[in-house]
Design a protein around this motif. Structure first.
Motif, PDB file in Angstrom:
ATOM      1  N   ALA A  13       0.836  -1.205   0.000  1.00  0.00           N
ATOM      2  CA  ALA A  13       0.000   0.000   0.000  1.00  0.00           C
ATOM      3  C   ALA A  13       0.868   1.252   0.000  1.00  0.00           C
ATOM      4  O   ALA A  13       1.979   1.250   0.549  1.00  0.00           O
ATOM      5  N   PRO A  14       0.364   2.312  -0.608  1.00  0.00           N
ATOM      6  CA  PRO A  14       1.076   3.583  -0.498  1.00  0.00           C
ATOM      7  C   PRO A  14       1.261   3.924   0.981  1.00  0.00           C
ATOM      8  O   PRO A  14       0.411   3.620   1.813  1.00  0.00           O
ATOM      9  N   GLY A  15       2.388   4.517   1.301  1.00  0.00           N
ATOM     10  CA  GLY A  15       2.685   4.856   2.683  1.00  0.00           C
ATOM     11  C   GLY A  15       3.489   3.798   3.410  1.00  0.00           C
ATOM     12  O   GLY A  15       4.023   4.048   4.484  1.00  0.00           O
ATOM     13  N   SER A  16       3.576   2.601   2.837  1.00  0.00           N
ATOM     14  CA  SER A  16       4.413   1.547   3.433  1.00  0.00           C
ATOM     15  C   SER A  16       5.860   2.014   3.407  1.00  0.00           C
ATOM     16  O   SER A  16       6.273   2.776   2.535  1.00  0.00           O
ATOM     17  N   VAL A  35       8.078  -4.913  -6.435  1.00  0.00           N
ATOM     18  CA  VAL A  35       6.766  -4.894  -5.810  1.00  0.00           C
ATOM     19  C   VAL A  35       6.001  -3.697  -6.373  1.00  0.00           C
ATOM     20  O   VAL A  35       6.589  -2.646  -6.652  1.00  0.00           O
ATOM     21  N   VAL A  36       4.720  -3.883  -6.575  1.00  0.00           N
ATOM     22  CA  VAL A  36       3.869  -2.827  -7.098  1.00  0.00           C
ATOM     23  C   VAL A  36       3.305  -2.020  -5.931  1.00  0.00           C
ATOM     24  O   VAL A  36       2.922  -2.585  -4.911  1.00  0.00           O
ATOM     25  N   ILE A  37       3.262  -0.710  -6.086  1.00  0.00           N
ATOM     26  CA  ILE A  37       2.657   0.160  -5.088  1.00  0.00           C
ATOM     27  C   ILE A  37       1.218   0.391  -5.545  1.00  0.00           C
ATOM     28  O   ILE A  37       0.977   0.960  -6.601  1.00  0.00           O
ATOM     29  N   SER A  38       0.278  -0.117  -4.746  1.00  0.00           N
ATOM     30  CA  SER A  38      -1.120  -0.079  -5.152  1.00  0.00           C
ATOM     31  C   SER A  38      -2.023  -0.001  -3.924  1.00  0.00           C
ATOM     32  O   SER A  38      -1.817  -0.732  -2.965  1.00  0.00           O
ATOM     33  N   PRO A  39      -3.046   0.843  -3.999  1.00  0.00           N
ATOM     34  CA  PRO A  39      -3.978   0.919  -2.874  1.00  0.00           C
ATOM     35  C   PRO A  39      -4.916  -0.286  -2.786  1.00  0.00           C
ATOM     36  O   PRO A  39      -5.414  -0.602  -1.714  1.00  0.00           O
ATOM     37  N   LYS A  47      -5.062  -3.526  -7.808  1.00  0.00           N
ATOM     38  CA  LYS A  47      -5.455  -3.448  -9.218  1.00  0.00           C
ATOM     39  C   LYS A  47      -5.000  -2.134  -9.864  1.00  0.00           C
ATOM     40  O   LYS A  47      -4.457  -2.142 -10.951  1.00  0.00           O
ATOM     41  N   ALA A  48      -5.257  -1.025  -9.204  1.00  0.00           N
ATOM     42  CA  ALA A  48      -4.752   0.265  -9.680  1.00  0.00           C
ATOM     43  C   ALA A  48      -3.279   0.341  -9.306  1.00  0.00           C
ATOM     44  O   ALA A  48      -2.857  -0.257  -8.317  1.00  0.00           O
ATOM     45  N   MET A  49      -2.508   1.070 -10.089  1.00  0.00           N
ATOM     46  CA  MET A  49      -1.079   1.067  -9.847  1.00  0.00           C
ATOM     47  C   MET A  49      -0.562   2.493  -9.705  1.00  0.00           C
ATOM     48  O   MET A  49      -0.715   3.306 -10.610  1.00  0.00           O
ATOM     49  N   ASN A  50       0.056   2.773  -8.547  1.00  0.00           N
ATOM     50  CA  ASN A  50       0.679   4.074  -8.324  1.00  0.00           C
ATOM     51  C   ASN A  50       2.121   4.087  -8.810  1.00  0.00           C
ATOM     52  O   ASN A  50       2.636   5.113  -9.201  1.00  0.00           O
ATOM     53  N   GLY A  51       2.786   2.926  -8.724  1.00  0.00           N
ATOM     54  CA  GLY A  51       4.176   2.844  -9.128  1.00  0.00           C
ATOM     55  C   GLY A  51       4.729   1.453  -8.894  1.00  0.00           C
ATOM     56  O   GLY A  51       4.001   0.530  -8.539  1.00  0.00           O
ATOM     57  N   ILE A  52       6.022   1.331  -9.097  1.00  0.00           N
ATOM     58  CA  ILE A  52       6.704   0.053  -8.910  1.00  0.00           C
ATOM     59  C   ILE A  52       8.041   0.339  -8.227  1.00  0.00           C
ATOM     60  O   ILE A  52       8.686   1.351  -8.502  1.00  0.00           O
ATOM     61  N   ALA A  88      13.406   3.832   6.168  1.00  0.00           N
ATOM     62  CA  ALA A  88      12.255   4.339   6.920  1.00  0.00           C
ATOM     63  C   ALA A  88      11.351   5.211   6.059  1.00  0.00           C
ATOM     64  O   ALA A  88      10.223   5.522   6.457  1.00  0.00           O
ATOM     65  N   ASP A  89      11.809   5.592   4.887  1.00  0.00           N
ATOM     66  CA  ASP A  89      11.027   6.465   4.000  1.00  0.00           C
ATOM     67  C   ASP A  89       9.837   5.724   3.414  1.00  0.00           C
ATOM     68  O   ASP A  89       9.870   4.499   3.255  1.00  0.00           O
ATOM     69  N   PRO A  90       8.790   6.462   3.040  1.00  0.00           N
ATOM     70  CA  PRO A  90       7.670   5.808   2.355  1.00  0.00           C
ATOM     71  C   PRO A  90       8.073   5.359   0.950  1.00  0.00           C
ATOM     72  O   PRO A  90       8.931   5.983   0.313  1.00  0.00           O
ATOM     73  N   VAL A  91       7.465   4.293   0.485  1.00  0.00           N
ATOM     74  CA  VAL A  91       7.812   3.721  -0.820  1.00  0.00           C
ATOM     75  C   VAL A  91       7.656   4.726  -1.954  1.00  0.00           C
ATOM     76  O   VAL A  91       8.376   4.640  -2.951  1.00  0.00           O
TER      77      VAL A  91
END
Length: 144
Positions: free
Chosen positions: A19-22, A39-43, A46-51, A70-73
């Protein structure tokens, strides 16, 4: 051969996403435990914010140190994604991966992600196709 065939032949649990914010560290643990390279960044899976790839993480650690874990993905992910469709040829996908110098490509159906293929998947498909062609040619030569 088409991307659709690669997806059909793949085994596993489908697309691995976070998930975003991980945190980058959590994504790195997931990559390690699943023995995967991206790994795909997705909420919603199915939808994709990034990789985010292992390469992205290693390069950032090399440049900035381990504090980036420690930063968000979202701070490391690639958000401009080049994708494939299920009806694209393996040759087309391989050309995109080679030109863009990346090893993982999402497969999209409109705005929905239906799979993720790696350069290893593409090479495996090409080798299988070459093997079948070789056997067919040998059969023709031998008269079978």
């Amino acid at each position: 051969m088409l991307v659709q065939q690669i997806l059909k032949d793949k085994t596993g649990d489908g697309v691995v996403s976070v998930a975003p914010g991980s945190s980058v560290g959590d994504a790195a643990k997931l990559l390690s435990s699943r023995r995967i390279g991206a790994v795909v960044i997705s909420p919603d899976g199915k939808a994709m914010n990034g990789i985010l790839s292992e390469r992205d993480i290693v390069r950032t650690i090399g440049a900035n140190g381990p504090g980036c874990l420690a930063d968000p993905v979202e701070t490391l992910m690639t958000s401009r994604i080049i994708s494939a469709t299920r009806n694209e040829t393996v040759d087309s996908v391989l050309a995109k991966m080679t030109e863009g110098r990346f090893r993982h490509m999402p497969v999209m159906d409109g705005d929905e992600m239906i799979g993720l293929i790696s350069i290893g998947d593409v090479v495996k498909a090409q080798l299988a196709e070459l093997s079948m062609e070789k056997e067919a040619l040998e059969g023709m030569i031998k008269g079978f």
